[in-house]
Scaffold this motif. Structure first.
Motif, PDB file in Angstrom:
ATOM      1  N   MET A   9       0.847  -1.180   0.000  1.00 54.38           N
ATOM      2  CA  MET A   9       0.000   0.000   0.000  1.00 54.38           C
ATOM      3  C   MET A   9       0.892   1.242   0.000  1.00 54.38           C
ATOM      4  SD  MET A   9      -1.884   2.568   1.313  1.00 54.38           S
ATOM      5  CE  MET A   9      -2.004   2.594   3.097  1.00 54.38           C
ATOM      6  N   LEU A  10       0.852   1.997  -1.109  1.00 53.32           N
ATOM      7  CA  LEU A  10       1.645   3.206  -1.273  1.00 53.32           C
ATOM      8  C   LEU A  10       0.770   4.399  -0.913  1.00 53.32           C
ATOM      9  CD1 LEU A  10       3.360   2.283  -4.668  1.00 53.32           C
ATOM     10  CD2 LEU A  10       4.270   1.959  -2.353  1.00 53.32           C
ATOM     11  N   ALA A  35      -1.937  -6.979 -14.002  1.00 53.02           N
ATOM     12  CA  ALA A  35      -3.224  -6.354 -14.298  1.00 53.02           C
ATOM     13  C   ALA A  35      -3.281  -5.000 -13.603  1.00 53.02           C
ATOM     14  CB  ALA A  35      -4.367  -7.250 -13.813  1.00 53.02           C
ATOM     15  N   ARG A  36      -3.815  -3.990 -14.311  1.00 50.40           N
ATOM     16  CA  ARG A  36      -3.932  -2.654 -13.721  1.00 50.40           C
ATOM     17  C   ARG A  36      -5.375  -2.166 -13.796  1.00 50.40           C
ATOM     18  NH1 ARG A  36       0.083   1.671 -15.931  1.00 50.40           N
ATOM     19  NH2 ARG A  36      -1.229   1.572 -17.784  1.00 50.40           N
ATOM     20  N   TYR A  37      -5.819  -1.561 -12.694  1.00 55.69           N
ATOM     21  CA  TYR A  37      -7.181  -1.056 -12.581  1.00 55.69           C
ATOM     22  C   TYR A  37      -7.152   0.340 -11.965  1.00 55.69           C
ATOM     23  CZ  TYR A  37      -8.005  -6.130 -12.629  1.00 55.69           C
ATOM     24  OH  TYR A  37      -7.994  -7.464 -12.931  1.00 55.69           O
ATOM     25  N   LEU A  38      -8.232   1.084 -12.191  1.00 53.10           N
ATOM     26  CA  LEU A  38      -8.474   2.341 -11.487  1.00 53.10           C
ATOM     27  C   LEU A  38      -9.453   2.059 -10.360  1.00 53.10           C
ATOM     28  CD1 LEU A  38      -9.261   5.809 -13.084  1.00 53.10           C
ATOM     29  CD2 LEU A  38     -10.341   5.047 -10.990  1.00 53.10           C
ATOM     30  N   VAL A  39      -9.042   2.308  -9.145  1.00 46.43           N
ATOM     31  CA  VAL A  39      -9.881   2.097  -7.965  1.00 46.43           C
ATOM     32  C   VAL A  39     -10.445   3.437  -7.502  1.00 46.43           C
ATOM     33  CG1 VAL A  39      -9.854   1.465  -5.516  1.00 46.43           C
ATOM     34  CG2 VAL A  39      -8.705   0.009  -7.198  1.00 46.43           C
ATOM     35  N   LYS A  40     -11.730   3.442  -7.198  1.00 51.11           N
ATOM     36  CA  LYS A  40     -12.372   4.612  -6.604  1.00 51.11           C
ATOM     37  C   LYS A  40     -12.421   4.394  -5.095  1.00 51.11           C
ATOM     38  CE  LYS A  40     -14.161   7.416  -8.785  1.00 51.11           C
ATOM     39  NZ  LYS A  40     -13.697   8.726  -9.340  1.00 51.11           N
ATOM     40  N   SER A  41     -11.663   5.217  -4.363  1.00 53.33           N
ATOM     41  CA  SER A  41     -11.597   5.039  -2.910  1.00 53.33           C
ATOM     42  C   SER A  41     -12.921   5.424  -2.268  1.00 53.33           C
ATOM     43  CB  SER A  41     -10.463   5.866  -2.308  1.00 53.33           C
ATOM     44  OG  SER A  41     -10.890   7.180  -2.030  1.00 53.33           O
ATOM     45  N   GLU A  42     -13.143   4.919  -1.078  1.00 53.35           N
ATOM     46  CA  GLU A  42     -14.291   5.343  -0.290  1.00 53.35           C
ATOM     47  C   GLU A  42     -14.001   6.720   0.304  1.00 53.35           C
ATOM     48  OE1 GLU A  42     -17.033   3.733  -0.448  1.00 53.35           O
ATOM     49  OE2 GLU A  42     -16.179   2.016  -1.496  1.00 53.35           O
ATOM     50  N   VAL A  43     -15.017   7.317   0.884  1.00 53.40           N
ATOM     51  CA  VAL A  43     -14.852   8.605   1.542  1.00 53.40           C
ATOM     52  C   VAL A  43     -15.303   8.504   2.991  1.00 53.40           C
ATOM     53  CG1 VAL A  43     -14.997  10.062  -0.495  1.00 53.40           C
ATOM     54  CG2 VAL A  43     -17.108   9.325   0.591  1.00 53.40           C
ATOM     55  N   PRO A  44     -14.729   9.303   3.894  1.00 53.49           N
ATOM     56  CA  PRO A  44     -13.766  10.355   3.615  1.00 53.49           C
ATOM     57  C   PRO A  44     -12.428   9.796   3.135  1.00 53.49           C
ATOM     58  CG  PRO A  44     -13.932  10.010   5.981  1.00 53.49           C
ATOM     59  CD  PRO A  44     -15.004   9.176   5.354  1.00 53.49           C
ATOM     60  N   SER A  45     -11.802  10.505   2.217  1.00 51.40           N
ATOM     61  CA  SER A  45     -10.535  10.032   1.648  1.00 51.40           C
ATOM     62  C   SER A  45      -9.379  10.399   2.580  1.00 51.40           C
ATOM     63  CB  SER A  45     -10.330  10.622   0.258  1.00 51.40           C
ATOM     64  OG  SER A  45     -10.439  12.038   0.273  1.00 51.40           O
ATOM     65  N   MET A  46      -9.480   9.887   3.809  1.00 49.28           N
ATOM     66  CA  MET A  46      -8.473  10.088   4.839  1.00 49.28           C
ATOM     67  C   MET A  46      -7.773   8.763   5.129  1.00 49.28           C
ATOM     68  SD  MET A  46      -8.764  13.318   5.457  1.00 49.28           S
ATOM     69  CE  MET A  46      -7.798  13.544   6.946  1.00 49.28           C
ATOM     70  N   SER A  47      -6.605   8.838   5.724  1.00 48.46           N
ATOM     71  CA  SER A  47      -5.751   7.660   5.841  1.00 48.46           C
ATOM     72  C   SER A  47      -6.312   6.567   6.743  1.00 48.46           C
ATOM     73  CB  SER A  47      -4.366   8.078   6.337  1.00 48.46           C
ATOM     74  OG  SER A  47      -3.708   8.874   5.380  1.00 48.46           O
ATOM     75  N   TYR A 198       5.467 -15.248  -4.137  1.00 47.78           N
ATOM     76  CA  TYR A 198       4.441 -14.332  -3.657  1.00 47.78           C
ATOM     77  C   TYR A 198       3.643 -13.720  -4.809  1.00 47.78           C
ATOM     78  CZ  TYR A 198       5.961 -14.485   1.182  1.00 47.78           C
ATOM     79  OH  TYR A 198       6.244 -14.909   2.455  1.00 47.78           O
ATOM     80  N   GLN A 199       2.323 -13.747  -4.667  1.00 50.16           N
ATOM     81  CA  GLN A 199       1.460 -12.901  -5.476  1.00 50.16           C
ATOM     82  C   GLN A 199       1.603 -11.474  -4.952  1.00 50.16           C
ATOM     83  OE1 GLN A 199      -2.507 -15.341  -6.037  1.00 50.16           O
ATOM     84  NE2 GLN A 199      -1.701 -15.636  -3.972  1.00 50.16           N
ATOM     85  N   ILE A 200       1.291 -10.504  -5.809  1.00 51.99           N
ATOM     86  CA  ILE A 200       1.513  -9.107  -5.455  1.00 51.99           C
ATOM     87  C   ILE A 200       0.236  -8.295  -5.687  1.00 51.99           C
ATOM     88  CG2 ILE A 200       2.900  -7.049  -5.859  1.00 51.99           C
ATOM     89  CD1 ILE A 200       4.580  -9.400  -4.846  1.00 51.99           C
ATOM     90  N   ILE A 201      -0.146  -7.510  -4.693  1.00 52.08           N
ATOM     91  CA  ILE A 201      -1.119  -6.436  -4.843  1.00 52.08           C
ATOM     92  C   ILE A 201      -0.397  -5.129  -4.546  1.00 52.08           C
ATOM     93  CG2 ILE A 201      -3.087  -5.279  -3.748  1.00 52.08           C
ATOM     94  CD1 ILE A 201      -4.384  -7.990  -3.329  1.00 52.08           C
ATOM     95  N   ILE A 202      -0.576  -4.137  -5.431  1.00 52.56           N
ATOM     96  CA  ILE A 202      -0.058  -2.788  -5.193  1.00 52.56           C
ATOM     97  C   ILE A 202      -1.223  -1.819  -5.341  1.00 52.56           C
ATOM     98  CG2 ILE A 202       1.560  -0.993  -5.923  1.00 52.56           C
ATOM     99  CD1 ILE A 202       3.241  -3.268  -7.199  1.00 52.56           C
TER     100      ILE A 202
END
Length: 274
Positions: A9-10, A35-47, A198-202
């Motif tokens: 997680m970057l 594979a590359r995707y565009l993810v829509k984050s939930e809100v509030p977009s805080m850490s 290892y499989q990788i998620i970024i």
């Protein structure tokens, strides 16, 4: 590949910046290795709220982690809980808020930096508490955990992109440079991790705006990347928008374990063997 998973997680990485600046990751996509995707984050977009979204697959109004100042243990079943429950080993190199969500709150810097207890939710952890803690050190911490404990689930949480965005804004050479430096680190370390099975998620929790902040609803702070390297996901550059709630059940699918009852059924183009 085995069912082992490294989830990277970057923090604070915009989708646009990831696509334009991170050449190694782009190469993996172009060569049909990821594979590359565009993810829509939930809100509030805080850490902190989005750490909980990523690791439990639950919404802020449900889990109660609504701000960065909500300092308490999570009440939800996280990927750490699930791996431990299924007899798997987990580890993390992360910012200290991850410890506060799943192991111990509040975090005590003098005693809680290194945590090793197979009976705890997070079994092996190295935690940092300074936002400028170098990504080079963070990934070395993660590699140490991988080599020492061979965890089935390794969660790696980098903070330098977010820290730089707050200092210089998303529209700065410094922010773009921090993404490039992370890409170089990944180019040096991922081939070995993949070789280790290892499989990788970024992915990222949220993006960054041109004021050097995040928290709202606009695309610059909600659009984040997702890259997956796994024989369970068909490599391609997908144009569908993916909801962030898919990340936790996706991790379960790659690990070969059942998701929690609160997680949605994962919806991801190219997902195999579902």
């Amino acid at each position: 590949m085995s069912n082992k998973l490294a989830f990277i997680m970057l923090d604070g990485l915009q989708y646009k910046t990831a696509v334009e600046q991170m050449g190694y990751l782009g190469h993996l996509v172009e060569q049909k290795k990821a594979a590359r995707y565009l993810v829509k984050s939930e809100v509030p977009s805080m850490s902190r709220p989005l750490y909980e979204v990523l690791l439990t697959g639950t919404l802020p109004h449900k889990n109660g982690i609504l701000t960065n100042q909500t300092v308490r243990l999570s009440k939800e079943e996280s990927l750490f809980h699930l791996t431990k429950k299924n007899g798997l080993t987990n580890a993390t190199a992360s910012y200290y808020w991850v410890s506060e969500l799943y192991n111990k709150a509040p975090f005590v810097q003098l005693t809680d930096r290194f945590q090793n207890d197979e009976n705890r939710t997070i079994q092996h952890g190295i935690f940092y508490s300074e936002d400028h803690y170098p990504d080079s050190h963070l990934f070395a911490d993660a590699h140490y955990l991988m080599e020492t404990y061979q965890p089935d689930f390794l969660y790696v949480h980098s903070m330098n992109i977010d820290d730089t965005g707050h200092k210089y804004t998303a529209d700065s050479k410094e922010y773009r440079g921090s993404a490039i430096r992370a890409d170089i680190i990944l180019a040096n370390i991922l081939p070995q991790w993949i070789e280790n099975g290892y499989q990788i998620i970024i992915t990222a929790d949220h993006g960054m705006n041109d004021d050097g902040d995040h928290g709202g609803t606009l695309n610059d702070v909600r659009d984040v990347p997702l890259l997956v390297i796994s024989d369970k996901v068909r490599p391609d550059d997908y144009d569908q928008v993916v909801r962030q709630l898919n990340l936790a059940p996706l991790a379960c699918h790659l690990l070969g374990i059942s998701p929690s009852k609160e997680m949605i059924k994962v919806e991801l183009p190219g997902l195999l063997n579902q």
